[in-house]
Write a protein that holds these residues in place. Structure first.
Motif, mmCIF file in Angstrom:
data_model
loop_
_atom_site.group_PDB
_atom_site.id
_atom_site.type_symbol
_atom_site.label_atom_id
_atom_site.label_comp_id
_atom_site.label_asym_id
_atom_site.label_seq_id
_atom_site.Cartn_x
_atom_site.Cartn_y
_atom_site.Cartn_z
ATOM 1 N N GLY A 90 0.637 -1.218 0.030
ATOM 2 C CA GLY A 90 0.081 0.079 -0.038
ATOM 3 C C GLY A 90 0.766 1.192 -0.021
ATOM 4 O O GLY A 90 0.301 2.215 -0.560
ATOM 5 N N ARG A 91 1.918 1.246 0.820
ATOM 6 C CA ARG A 91 2.778 2.149 0.901
ATOM 7 C C ARG A 91 3.580 2.737 -0.524
ATOM 8 O O ARG A 91 3.518 3.721 -1.048
ATOM 9 C CB ARG A 91 3.853 2.243 1.904
ATOM 10 N N MET A 92 3.833 1.620 -1.401
ATOM 11 C CA MET A 92 4.595 1.781 -2.549
ATOM 12 C C MET A 92 3.395 2.423 -3.486
ATOM 13 O O MET A 92 3.785 3.364 -4.430
ATOM 14 C CB MET A 92 5.220 0.636 -3.023
ATOM 15 N N THR A 93 2.491 1.672 -3.430
ATOM 16 C CA THR A 93 1.350 2.343 -4.579
ATOM 17 C C THR A 93 0.816 3.903 -3.934
ATOM 18 O O THR A 93 0.588 4.743 -4.894
ATOM 19 C CB THR A 93 -0.011 1.529 -4.267
ATOM 20 N N SER A 94 0.700 4.151 -2.731
ATOM 21 C CA SER A 94 0.549 5.663 -2.429
ATOM 22 C C SER A 94 1.731 6.368 -2.932
ATOM 23 O O SER A 94 1.245 7.601 -3.161
ATOM 24 C CB SER A 94 0.335 5.522 -0.833
ATOM 25 N N MET A 95 2.796 6.207 -2.774
ATOM 26 C CA MET A 95 4.014 6.759 -3.106
ATOM 27 C C MET A 95 3.812 7.218 -4.644
ATOM 28 O O MET A 95 3.977 8.369 -5.032
ATOM 29 C CB MET A 95 5.402 6.121 -2.881
ATOM 30 N N VAL A 96 3.567 6.250 -5.626
ATOM 31 C CA VAL A 96 3.417 6.512 -6.863
ATOM 32 C C VAL A 96 2.177 7.475 -7.043
ATOM 33 O O VAL A 96 2.206 8.462 -7.920
ATOM 34 C CB VAL A 96 3.179 5.212 -7.718
ATOM 35 N N PHE A 97 0.876 7.257 -6.481
ATOM 36 C CA PHE A 97 -0.016 8.266 -6.415
ATOM 37 C C PHE A 97 0.381 9.699 -6.088
ATOM 38 O O PHE A 97 -0.149 10.562 -7.023
ATOM 39 C CB PHE A 97 -1.012 7.681 -5.616
ATOM 40 N N HIS A 98 0.935 9.743 -5.121
ATOM 41 C CA HIS A 98 1.298 11.178 -4.636
ATOM 42 C C HIS A 98 2.363 11.857 -5.543
ATOM 43 O O HIS A 98 2.454 13.131 -5.877
ATOM 44 C CB HIS A 98 2.049 11.222 -3.332
ATOM 45 N N PHE A 99 3.259 11.042 -6.224
ATOM 46 C CA PHE A 99 4.039 11.467 -7.307
ATOM 47 C C PHE A 99 3.211 12.203 -8.417
ATOM 48 O O PHE A 99 3.384 13.400 -8.990
ATOM 49 C CB PHE A 99 5.154 10.670 -7.643
ATOM 50 N N PHE A 100 2.475 11.355 -8.918
ATOM 51 C CA PHE A 100 1.621 11.920 -9.875
ATOM 52 C C PHE A 100 0.322 12.902 -9.719
ATOM 53 O O PHE A 100 0.229 13.576 -10.660
ATOM 54 C CB PHE A 100 0.918 10.483 -10.572
ATOM 55 N N GLN A 101 0.366 13.155 -8.423
ATOM 56 C CA GLN A 101 -0.353 14.142 -7.795
ATOM 57 C C GLN A 101 0.419 15.680 -7.812
ATOM 58 O O GLN A 101 -0.105 16.372 -7.147
ATOM 59 C CB GLN A 101 -1.128 13.931 -6.757
ATOM 60 N N ASN A 102 1.682 15.383 -7.913
ATOM 61 C CA ASN A 102 2.862 16.331 -7.723
ATOM 62 C C ASN A 102 2.772 16.731 -6.199
ATOM 63 O O ASN A 102 3.251 17.677 -5.800
ATOM 64 C CB ASN A 102 2.218 17.817 -8.487
ATOM 65 N N ASN A 103 2.545 15.778 -5.111
ATOM 66 C CA ASN A 103 2.678 15.753 -3.918
ATOM 67 C C ASN A 103 3.870 15.417 -3.443
ATOM 68 O O ASN A 103 3.993 14.260 -2.839
ATOM 69 C CB ASN A 103 1.325 15.408 -3.135
#
Length: 224
Positions: free
Chosen positions: A39-52
């Motif tokens: 879940g952490r890796m998935t969230s990390m990729v999500f935040h990168f694509f959200q520019n966070n």
């Protein structure tokens, strides 16, 4: 069929209990769990694509801390076999618990508590313990719940020897839940004691190993 619950199995359950406790602790203090790398890796990729990027890098560093713990575990313990005579299996939890107290009492280290807990659980999760020649990953419940369900299915189809596996895996799940419950209950009483209780759990794990290690088997076949 042997119905004895061995001292070694109780020790494994203590590992699951401490993992449940620390995971709940980081959720309370930082709104972030120390385990759950998928879940952490998935969230990390999500935040990168959200520019966070700030959140993405924080998640990345938490995973790196967990990985560093696994690396240290590989340095401390052999993957060839579980050796109950290895004194480091007793000393390491005690030292890790001492570290929890230090990061609590030294103000400059308090921002790094979450990273330390990830490091700690990375070490614990990679500590080589076996149950009937299967590796035990005590910080995550996915495999325990899967094996628990499979054991129930095996019992339904008439494999009576699965009873011991059901006892083992249900104990893993219960111990994890008990650890989390202990943390949440303690938080209602006194937040200042949270890290100290985590440290105490690790010292109990180390002390228990020292006291009963002569009753442990090399391959884990005596568990359950």
């Amino acid at each position: 069929m042997e119905k004895r619950i061995s001292k070694e199995l109780i020790w494994v359950w203590l590992l699951y209990l401490s993992a449940g406790y620390l995971n709940a602790l980081t959720l309370l203090l930082f709104s972030e769990t120390a385990v759950g790398q998928t879940g952490r890796m998935t969230s990390m990729v999500f935040h990168f694509f959200q520019n966070n990027e700030k959140m993405a890098y924080q998640l990345l560093f938490l995973s790196i801390a967990f990985l560093a713990g696994a690396v240290l575990s590989g340095l401390f313990f052999s993957r060839k076999k579980f050796d109950p005579q290895n004194k480091k299996v007793g000393w390491v939890p005690i030292l890790l618990g001492t570290g929890l107290i230090l990061v609590d009492f030294i103000p400059d280290l308090s921002p790094f508590v979450l990273y330390y807990v990830c490091l700690l659980l990375g070490i614990q999760n990679s500590l080589y313990v076996s149950y009937r020649n299967s590796s035990v990953s005590s910080t995550a419940l996915t495999s325990a719940i899967s094996n628990f369900g499979a054991a129930i299915g095996n019992l339904v189809r008439g494999e009576k020897e699965s009873v011991q596996r059901i006892i083992y895996f249900s104990g893993d799940v219960f111990a994890h839940i008990l650890g989390a419950s202990l943390c949440f209950a303690l938080a209602l009483y006194n937040n200042r004691l949270l890290l100290e209780m985590g440290a105490l759990l690790y010292m109990i794990i180390g002390g228990y190993f020292w006291f009963f290690r002569k009753d442990f088997s090399i391959d884990g076949s005596s568990i359950g």
